[in-house]
Design an enzyme around this catalytic site. Structure first.
Site, PDB file in Angstrom:
ATOM      1  N   SER A   9     121.725  24.074  42.150  1.00  0.00           N
ATOM      2  CA  SER A   9     121.130  23.545  43.935  1.00  0.00           C
ATOM      3  C   SER A   9     122.337  22.516  44.415  1.00  0.00           C
ATOM      4  CB  SER A   9     119.895  23.227  43.542  1.00  0.00           C
ATOM      5  OG  SER A   9     119.667  22.258  45.408  1.00  0.00           O
ATOM      6  N   HIS A  34     122.592  28.284  44.477  1.00  0.00           N
ATOM      7  CA  HIS A  34     120.694  27.597  45.717  1.00  0.00           C
ATOM      8  C   HIS A  34     120.785  26.924  46.367  1.00  0.00           C
ATOM      9  CE1 HIS A  34     116.533  27.992  44.420  1.00  0.00           C
ATOM     10  NE2 HIS A  34     116.602  26.648  44.920  1.00  0.00           N
ATOM     11  N   ASP A  36     118.705  25.791  49.136  1.00  0.00           N
ATOM     12  CA  ASP A  36     117.059  25.360  49.572  1.00  0.00           C
ATOM     13  C   ASP A  36     116.945  25.050  51.464  1.00  0.00           C
ATOM     14  OD1 ASP A  36     115.655  24.627  47.179  1.00  0.00           O
ATOM     15  OD2 ASP A  36     117.971  23.126  47.019  1.00  0.00           O
ATOM     16  N   MET A  38     114.576  24.097  54.353  1.00  0.00           N
ATOM     17  CA  MET A  38     114.028  22.957  54.433  1.00  0.00           C
ATOM     18  C   MET A  38     113.350  22.516  55.488  1.00  0.00           C
ATOM     19  SD  MET A  38     113.566  20.857  51.347  1.00  0.00           S
ATOM     20  CE  MET A  38     114.095  20.282  49.891  1.00  0.00           C
ATOM     21  N   HIS A  67     116.849  29.732  48.555  1.00  0.00           N
ATOM     22  CA  HIS A  67     115.213  29.075  48.451  1.00  0.00           C
ATOM     23  C   HIS A  67     114.685  29.195  49.666  1.00  0.00           C
ATOM     24  CE1 HIS A  67     112.380  26.617  46.487  1.00  0.00           C
ATOM     25  NE2 HIS A  67     112.240  27.289  47.269  1.00  0.00           N
ATOM     26  N   MET A  69     112.047  27.139  52.488  1.00  0.00           N
ATOM     27  CA  MET A  69     110.530  26.480  52.410  1.00  0.00           C
ATOM     28  C   MET A  69     110.393  26.681  53.396  1.00  0.00           C
ATOM     29  SD  MET A  69     111.964  24.104  48.888  1.00  0.00           S
ATOM     30  CE  MET A  69     113.447  24.802  48.694  1.00  0.00           C
ATOM     31  N   MET A 138     107.685  26.985  40.384  1.00  0.00           N
ATOM     32  CA  MET A 138     108.640  25.597  41.071  1.00  0.00           C
ATOM     33  C   MET A 138     107.961  24.419  39.727  1.00  0.00           C
ATOM     34  SD  MET A 138     110.388  25.860  43.883  1.00  0.00           S
ATOM     35  CE  MET A 138     110.697  23.716  43.162  1.00  0.00           C
ATOM     36  N   ASP A 176     112.450  26.123  39.388  1.00  0.00           N
ATOM     37  CA  ASP A 176     113.623  24.784  39.623  1.00  0.00           C
ATOM     38  C   ASP A 176     112.381  23.558  39.584  1.00  0.00           C
ATOM     39  OD1 ASP A 176     114.599  24.310  41.943  1.00  0.00           O
ATOM     40  OD2 ASP A 176     114.270  25.785  43.677  1.00  0.00           O
TER      41      ASP A 176
HETATM   42  C1  DX5 Z   1     113.171  21.154  45.517  1.00  0.00           C
HETATM   43  C2  DX5 Z   1     114.340  22.161  45.878  1.00  0.00           C
HETATM   44  C3  DX5 Z   1     115.086  22.320  43.973  1.00  0.00           C
HETATM   45  C4  DX5 Z   1     115.973  20.745  44.238  1.00  0.00           C
HETATM   46  C5  DX5 Z   1     116.387  21.173  42.282  1.00  0.00           C
HETATM   47  O1  DX5 Z   1     112.612  21.370  46.389  1.00  0.00           O
HETATM   48  O2  DX5 Z   1     113.801  23.785  45.398  1.00  0.00           O
HETATM   49  O3  DX5 Z   1     115.822  23.332  44.511  1.00  0.00           O
HETATM   50  O4  DX5 Z   1     116.799  21.014  45.107  1.00  0.00           O
HETATM   51  O5  DX5 Z   1     116.797  20.014  42.575  1.00  0.00           O
HETATM   52  P1  DX5 Z   1     116.385  18.636  41.138  1.00  0.00           P
HETATM   53  O6  DX5 Z   1     117.443  19.676  39.778  1.00  0.00           O
HETATM   54  O7  DX5 Z   1     117.014  17.247  41.144  1.00  0.00           O
HETATM   55  O8  DX5 Z   1     115.069  18.785  40.572  1.00  0.00           O
HETATM   56 ZN    ZN Z   2     115.109  25.135  45.212  1.00  0.00          ZN
END
Ligand code: DX5
Ligand code: ZN
Length: 219
Positions: A9, A34, A36, A38, A67, A69, A138, A176
């Site tokens: 990520s 990956h 993320d 948001m 991903h 969100m 998750m 994740d």
């Molecule tokens: C959280 C994300 C994850 C996160 C994982 O909302 O979807 O992908 O970045 O990071 P670590 O490995 O630090 O938990």
């Molecule tokens: Zn993620």
């Protein structure tokens, strides 16, 4: 399933040089990247949008595991597909009609993932198993890197693995959140075949990406 894939990520990367960070991850043996996304609404944090993903596309040929969100997600699927996502993962809570959002992702020839929050039941995804390529379990509440792994999410992985294997489907199970060198083994044993990791990959062993990816993959 035997071969374990690692999807680092970039949430834990240096955002001022994301292109180079992605190149380094590829050299270090990552299988996917990956990303993320948001929106400060579906989750209490804001990251990046499609334009950044589009700019990053030229730095690697590794698949982009995006991903989302964001809510409502439906009308943004096009933007992420056109930006160069390879897998687009959405949360059932972020759309009024999960099936039609899945169909939309497929209409761009992209792989489809459905993500389940720690509190979301597997019942949300069972009706669409025949339509999807991946389930993202998750193991923390989405929003931030560096959180503590929620152990009982592995029960969900076991249940899903059983359903998928019984139905002889080829759906990948990705986990994740809070993945480290200890719980990675348990996750693999439970039936996961893609591990997402931000903190462990970027921060352990003084940020030795190659070593950290290898250690996670061994399981
Ligand atoms: C959280 C994300 C994850 C996160 C994982 O909302 O979807 O992908 O970045 O990071 P670590 O490995 O630090 O938990
Ligand atoms: Zn993620």
């Amino acid at each position: 399933m035997s071969s374990i894939k690692i999807s680092p990520s970039i949430l834990s990367a240096d955002f001022s040089k994301l292109g180079n960070e992605i190149k380094d991850l590829e050299k270090a043996g990552a299988d996917l990247i990956h990303i993320d996304v948001m929106d400060g609404h579906f989750v209490p944090n804001i990251t990046i949008g499609p334009e950044v993903i589009y700019q990053l596309r030229k730095y690697t040929s590794l698949p982009f595991d995006v991903h989302l969100m964001i809510s409502p997600v439906h009308n943004f699927i096009k933007n992420f597909a056109e930006a160069g996502a390879d897998i687009i993962t959405i949360h059932p809570e972020a759309t009024d009609d999960l099936t039609s959002s899945i169909e939309k992702i497929k209409s761009y020839n992209k792989k489809v993932g459905v993500s389940l929050n720690p509190e979301t039941s597997v019942d949300e995804v069972l009706p669409v198993l025949n339509l999807i390529d991946l389930i993202l379990v998750m193991s923390v509440n989405p929003g931030f890197g560096g959180q503590k792994f929620i152990e009982n999410t592995l029960d969900k992985v076991k249940l899903l693995r059983k359903q998928i294997d019984n139905k002889k489907l080829k759906i990948q199970i990705e986990i994740d959140g809070g993945i480290n060198f200890e719980n990675s083994k348990k996750a693999i044993k439970a039936g996961v075949n893609i591990l997402v990791s931000g903190t462990t990959i970027f921060k352990e062993n003084k940020g030795n990406l190659k070593k950290n990816i290898q250690l996670l993959r061994i399981g």
